[in-house]
Design a protein around this motif. Structure first.
Motif, mmCIF file in Angstrom:
data_model
loop_
_atom_site.group_PDB
_atom_site.id
_atom_site.type_symbol
_atom_site.label_atom_id
_atom_site.label_comp_id
_atom_site.label_asym_id
_atom_site.label_seq_id
_atom_site.Cartn_x
_atom_site.Cartn_y
_atom_site.Cartn_z
ATOM 1 N N CYS A 1 0.784 -1.049 0.032
ATOM 2 C CA CYS A 1 -0.131 0.023 -0.090
ATOM 3 C C CYS A 1 0.812 1.247 -0.043
ATOM 4 O O CYS A 1 1.946 1.219 0.667
ATOM 5 N N GLN A 2 0.468 2.254 -0.664
ATOM 6 C CA GLN A 2 0.978 3.704 -0.520
ATOM 7 C C GLN A 2 0.682 4.138 0.864
ATOM 8 O O GLN A 2 -0.255 4.067 1.447
ATOM 9 N N PRO A 3 1.619 4.884 1.322
ATOM 10 C CA PRO A 3 3.081 5.300 0.758
ATOM 11 C C PRO A 3 4.249 4.453 1.206
ATOM 12 O O PRO A 3 5.204 4.248 0.815
ATOM 13 N N TYR A 4 3.633 3.389 1.969
ATOM 14 C CA TYR A 4 4.805 2.383 2.318
ATOM 15 C C TYR A 4 5.586 1.453 1.252
ATOM 16 O O TYR A 4 6.937 1.355 1.539
ATOM 17 N N CYS A 5 5.080 1.226 0.544
ATOM 18 C CA CYS A 5 5.793 0.446 -0.643
ATOM 19 C C CYS A 5 6.788 1.177 -1.306
ATOM 20 O O CYS A 5 7.819 0.656 -1.844
ATOM 21 N N TYR B 1 4.775 -6.873 9.066
ATOM 22 C CA TYR B 1 5.088 -5.381 8.369
ATOM 23 C C TYR B 1 4.476 -4.452 9.368
ATOM 24 O O TYR B 1 5.016 -3.094 9.702
ATOM 25 N N ASP B 2 3.406 -4.699 9.844
ATOM 26 C CA ASP B 2 2.867 -3.612 10.813
ATOM 27 C C ASP B 2 3.630 -3.165 11.933
ATOM 28 O O ASP B 2 3.853 -1.892 12.438
ATOM 29 N N LYS B 3 4.541 -4.032 12.438
ATOM 30 C CA LYS B 3 5.318 -3.903 13.653
ATOM 31 C C LYS B 3 6.607 -3.017 12.917
ATOM 32 O O LYS B 3 7.142 -2.197 13.548
ATOM 33 N N MET B 4 7.041 -3.362 11.717
ATOM 34 C CA MET B 4 8.019 -2.323 11.339
ATOM 35 C C MET B 4 7.538 -1.072 10.851
ATOM 36 O O MET B 4 8.431 -0.213 11.179
ATOM 37 N N SER C 1 5.322 0.375 13.114
ATOM 38 C CA SER C 1 5.242 0.986 14.294
ATOM 39 C C SER C 1 6.492 1.457 14.728
ATOM 40 O O SER C 1 7.080 2.502 15.624
ATOM 41 N N LEU C 2 7.693 0.626 14.279
ATOM 42 C CA LEU C 2 9.112 0.971 14.513
ATOM 43 C C LEU C 2 9.751 1.868 13.663
ATOM 44 O O LEU C 2 10.996 2.257 13.757
ATOM 45 N N CYS C 3 8.963 2.411 12.762
ATOM 46 C CA CYS C 3 9.708 3.442 11.704
ATOM 47 C C CYS C 3 10.909 2.705 10.837
ATOM 48 O O CYS C 3 11.564 3.531 10.735
ATOM 49 N N GLN C 4 10.589 1.575 10.659
ATOM 50 C CA GLN C 4 11.892 0.680 10.194
ATOM 51 C C GLN C 4 11.414 0.388 8.477
ATOM 52 O O GLN C 4 12.511 0.058 7.930
ATOM 53 N N GLU C 5 10.490 0.735 8.075
ATOM 54 C CA GLU C 5 9.958 0.349 6.809
ATOM 55 C C GLU C 5 10.917 0.846 5.629
ATOM 56 O O GLU C 5 11.260 0.100 4.906
ATOM 57 N N GLY C 6 11.458 2.228 5.692
ATOM 58 C CA GLY C 6 12.454 2.572 4.875
ATOM 59 C C GLY C 6 13.675 1.785 4.796
ATOM 60 O O GLY C 6 14.199 1.574 3.486
ATOM 61 N N HIS C 7 14.026 1.478 5.898
ATOM 62 C CA HIS C 7 15.497 0.791 5.944
ATOM 63 C C HIS C 7 14.935 -0.648 5.538
ATOM 64 O O HIS C 7 16.024 -1.261 4.731
ATOM 65 N N PHE C 8 14.082 -1.518 6.092
ATOM 66 C CA PHE C 8 13.819 -2.771 5.379
ATOM 67 C C PHE C 8 13.641 -2.750 3.818
ATOM 68 O O PHE C 8 14.141 -3.713 3.628
ATOM 69 N N ASN C 9 12.790 -1.926 3.406
ATOM 70 C CA ASN C 9 12.432 -2.101 2.083
ATOM 71 C C ASN C 9 13.831 -1.877 1.479
ATOM 72 O O ASN C 9 14.000 -2.568 0.234
ATOM 73 N N SER C 10 14.609 -0.980 1.778
ATOM 74 C CA SER C 10 15.960 -0.652 1.128
ATOM 75 C C SER C 10 16.804 -1.936 1.143
ATOM 76 O O SER C 10 17.597 -2.398 0.322
ATOM 77 N N LEU C 11 16.807 -2.520 2.131
ATOM 78 C CA LEU C 11 17.499 -3.957 2.385
ATOM 79 C C LEU C 11 16.951 -5.148 1.498
ATOM 80 O O LEU C 11 17.763 -5.566 0.732
ATOM 81 N N PHE C 12 15.516 -5.120 1.173
ATOM 82 C CA PHE C 12 15.351 -5.973 0.364
ATOM 83 C C PHE C 12 15.593 -5.640 -1.132
ATOM 84 O O PHE C 12 16.018 -6.540 -1.777
ATOM 85 N N ALA C 13 15.349 -4.399 -1.372
ATOM 86 C CA ALA C 13 15.663 -3.970 -2.858
ATOM 87 C C ALA C 13 17.161 -4.156 -3.010
ATOM 88 O O ALA C 13 17.728 -4.788 -4.052
ATOM 89 N N HIS C 14 18.112 -4.038 -2.079
ATOM 90 C CA HIS C 14 19.505 -4.494 -2.275
ATOM 91 C C HIS C 14 19.514 -5.916 -2.287
ATOM 92 O O HIS C 14 20.498 -6.417 -3.130
#
Length: 218
Positions: free
Chosen positions: A30-34, A167-170, A172-185
């Motif tokens: 979902c936007q904007p998380y993705c 992902y909802d916990k991600m 809540s922890l404001c980690q989604e940007g870092h996690f998405n970047s790690l996955f893209a890498h």
């Protein structure tokens, strides 16, 4: 390396297709998380083999980093990945990873147990001097890339479980940007060195398509 293939079989598991039970769109799509990411541009220059660097050394260093970072992210949500809340190693309503023992017998195991087994298995491999040599004069085994592919197969399952179940916990922890970047890498590196099978990325294919359209993947 025959021992490795026995271990790989034990921890490899199988994907058991199930009928979709829900049409609710996952949060990570979902936007904007993705679109959240800490990286601008794409990972092409980051994943390419540097000049004068041995290819196996480059694989080993990156696998070690991916393992540690994924383990760290999972640790941040592991309190919510319990036997009660995650009784199976699932990746959304359509996918469930089954445990395969040394006799090729499959069975359901809770997600925290599955992930613990995977992380312990990878740690054992990394600590094995015959598989991940660190001393001068020691060569990588001829089957090293197969080992790396087996590790990637398991790590993307951990990614898939976190995305679909935690992902909802991600958020809540404001980690989604870092996690998405790690996955893209991770995906970009896997593509660069042909470490991921198409069937392994199916549970996260929509997210990968979004990242492709955003130009973040190489």
């Amino acid at each position: 390396m025959s021992g490795f293939f026995n271990i790989s079989g034990k921890f490899g598991g199988k994907t058991k297709p199930k009928r979709s039970l829900s049409a609710v769109r996952p949060l990570f799509l979902c936007q904007p998380y993705c679109n959240n990411s800490i990286v601008k541009g794409n990972f092409k220059t980051i994943v390419q083999l540097p000049k004068y660097v041995d290819a196996n050394e480059w694989l080993a260093v990156n696998v070690f980093d991916f393992y540690n970072y994924i383990n760290m992210f999972y640790g941040s949500v592991s309190d919510f990945c319990t036997l009660r809340d995650c009784p199976t190693m699932s990746a959304g309503a359509g996918f469930e990873y089954l445990w395969m023992d040394g006799q090729k017998k499959t069975s359901r195991v809770p997600a925290p147990q599955y992930i613990d087994f995977v992380m312990s298995w990878i740690q054992t491999l990394v600590n094995d001097e015959s598989t991940f040599p660190t001393k001068d004069g020691r060569d990588f085994p001829a089957t090293f890339q197969q080992t790396v592919r087996a590790i990637f197969k398991q790590l993307i399952r951990v990614f898939a479980h976190i995305y679909h179940s935690h992902y909802d916990k991600m958020l809540s922890l404001c980690q989604e940007g870092h996690f998405n970047s790690l996955f893209a890498h991770f995906v970009s590196f896997g593509r660069e060195f042909d470490l991921l099978d198409k069937k392994d990325i199916v549970p996260l294919q929509e997210l990968i398509d979004i990242m492709d359209s955003n130009g973040i993947l190489c």
